[in-house]
Design a protein around this motif. Sequence first.
Motif, PDB file in Angstrom:
ATOM      1  N   CYS A  95       0.814  -1.228   0.000  1.00  0.00           N
ATOM      2  CA  CYS A  95       0.000   0.000   0.000  1.00  0.00           C
ATOM      3  C   CYS A  95       0.838   1.264   0.000  1.00  0.00           C
ATOM      4  O   CYS A  95       0.391   2.307  -0.461  1.00  0.00           O
ATOM      5  CB  CYS A  95      -0.980  -0.007   1.171  1.00  0.00           C
ATOM      6  SG  CYS A  95      -0.250   0.480   2.751  1.00  0.00           S
ATOM      7  N   GLY A  96       2.067   1.171   0.549  1.00  0.00           N
ATOM      8  CA  GLY A  96       2.938   2.349   0.580  1.00  0.00           C
ATOM      9  C   GLY A  96       2.610   3.344   1.680  1.00  0.00           C
ATOM     10  O   GLY A  96       3.300   4.360   1.820  1.00  0.00           O
ATOM     11  N   GLU A  97       1.574   3.072   2.470  1.00  0.00           N
ATOM     12  CA  GLU A  97       1.109   4.087   3.428  1.00  0.00           C
ATOM     13  C   GLU A  97       0.947   3.589   4.851  1.00  0.00           C
ATOM     14  O   GLU A  97       0.755   4.384   5.765  1.00  0.00           O
ATOM     15  CB  GLU A  97      -0.247   4.646   2.958  1.00  0.00           C
ATOM     16  CG  GLU A  97      -0.118   5.438   1.672  1.00  0.00           C
ATOM     17  CD  GLU A  97      -1.468   5.835   1.086  1.00  0.00           C
ATOM     18  OE1 GLU A  97      -2.500   5.462   1.677  1.00  0.00           O
ATOM     19  OE2 GLU A  97      -1.456   6.500   0.037  1.00  0.00           O
ATOM     20  N   CYS A  98       1.001   2.277   5.074  1.00  0.00           N
ATOM     21  CA  CYS A  98       0.748   1.756   6.421  1.00  0.00           C
ATOM     22  C   CYS A  98       2.015   1.857   7.278  1.00  0.00           C
ATOM     23  O   CYS A  98       3.084   2.231   6.796  1.00  0.00           O
ATOM     24  CB  CYS A  98       0.264   0.306   6.341  1.00  0.00           C
ATOM     25  SG  CYS A  98       1.534  -0.862   5.817  1.00  0.00           S
ATOM     26  N   CYS A 101       4.857  -0.263   5.674  1.00  0.00           N
ATOM     27  CA  CYS A 101       5.427   0.352   4.474  1.00  0.00           C
ATOM     28  C   CYS A 101       6.276   1.575   4.830  1.00  0.00           C
ATOM     29  O   CYS A 101       7.321   1.813   4.239  1.00  0.00           O
ATOM     30  CB  CYS A 101       4.315   0.761   3.512  1.00  0.00           C
ATOM     31  SG  CYS A 101       3.579  -0.651   2.650  1.00  0.00           S
ATOM     32  N   CYS A 109       3.253  -5.611   4.853  1.00  0.00           N
ATOM     33  CA  CYS A 109       2.067  -4.785   4.582  1.00  0.00           C
ATOM     34  C   CYS A 109       0.818  -5.661   4.520  1.00  0.00           C
ATOM     35  O   CYS A 109       0.755  -6.610   3.733  1.00  0.00           O
ATOM     36  CB  CYS A 109       2.253  -4.057   3.254  1.00  0.00           C
ATOM     37  SG  CYS A 109       0.783  -3.133   2.753  1.00  0.00           S
TER      38      CYS A 109
HETATM   39 ZN    ZN Z   1       1.429  -1.061   3.504  1.00  0.00          ZN
END
Ligand code: ZN
Length: 343
Positions: A95-98, A101, A109
Amino acid sequence: MSTMKAAVVRSFDAELDVTDIEIPTPGPHEALVEVRYSGVCHTDLHAARGDWPVKPTPPFVPGHEGAGTVVAVGDLVTRVQVGDRVGNAWLWSACGECEYCETGWETLCPQQKNGGYAVDGSFGQYMLVDSRYCPIIPDGVDLAAAAPILCAGVTVYKGLKVTDTQPGEWVLVSGIGGLGHLAVQYAVAMGRRVAAIDVDESKLALARKHGAEVTVNAATEPHPSGRLQELTGGGVHGALVTAVNAHAFPQAVGALRRGGTVSLVGLPPDQFPLDIFTTVLFGLTVRGSIVGTRKDMAEAIDFFARGKVSPTYTVRPMSDINAIFTEMEEGHIDGRIVMDMTA
Ligand code: ZN
Ligand code: NAD
Ligand code: ZN
């Protein structure tokens, strides 16, 4: 509608169906890749059989060691362009945002998608990759030899890192298959001394060829852990278990030196007994390790591109996939099988 050949899992108790399916269209961040080679990982066999608690949903196309060339890109793609050589991976996207990540643990993730499991993989003549996550394969390296690096290579490279061993220390590699034969080479390249254990004499010969100083055959040695303790002057500092057999796990724990760490990487669908007393009194660490981040992948590919590791592999046509799975189950593969997707 244009079609391609692919090996499709239709149900967990049937052979793969090599058939024509539709070539997918890339979404905004995706690239369409013409697959030239795909390694066959034991995970693909677990996927096709539905071995694990979280199962893929048939029909699907396995494969997460695909290497090929970008032939089309979505509107928002910036990292790769048509003509670039890329691969897919188990960590197909995250996701790049959690919190994972954000802290360099994208492999944990909860929103990740897995190649050849949740997203169709590389057992087809074309595949989609997420351009933000796909491994990039440098010019000048052999594409068939690069394929096994994309899962086996990165996984053992990361798994060795998290044994927290130092150069000059002993690591045990348990299971000298697709993953393990590369683990021996990465460990040597990282300055570790290598002990290897397997149940097959030819696998141990492969380990010695790639630099293992000490080998133990668990099928014939009555006390494998004790023997490894003796041969390494008091036990290994770290161990990496890639074996697809639950017996290998307590054996590796039993081979550890006090304060040692074992990385569990192999995924047989079983449990193993962990001895509380020795784990506590000897201060052992038992940890899991799952593939690697994009950074680990770039590093693992770089070791390969510089000639520090070199997969042992055999090229076969995609139409052999069911025979390849049988050979894998019976433990008859030397290193990796890499399928030629154009044959
Ligand atoms: Zn993530
Ligand atoms: P493989 O079939 O190529 O190799 C397995 C090896 O284990 C063989 O050499 C076999 O002889 C050996 N073995 C079997 N029983 C043994 C025993 N009792 N003791 C020691 N060795 C034994 O499989 P592979 O592609 O290398 O994959 C290995 C495992 O790792 C699979 O379960 C796969 O799903 C898993 N895997 C995990 C990750 C991860 O990120 N954690 C990534 C890739 C693969
Ligand atoms: Zn794999």
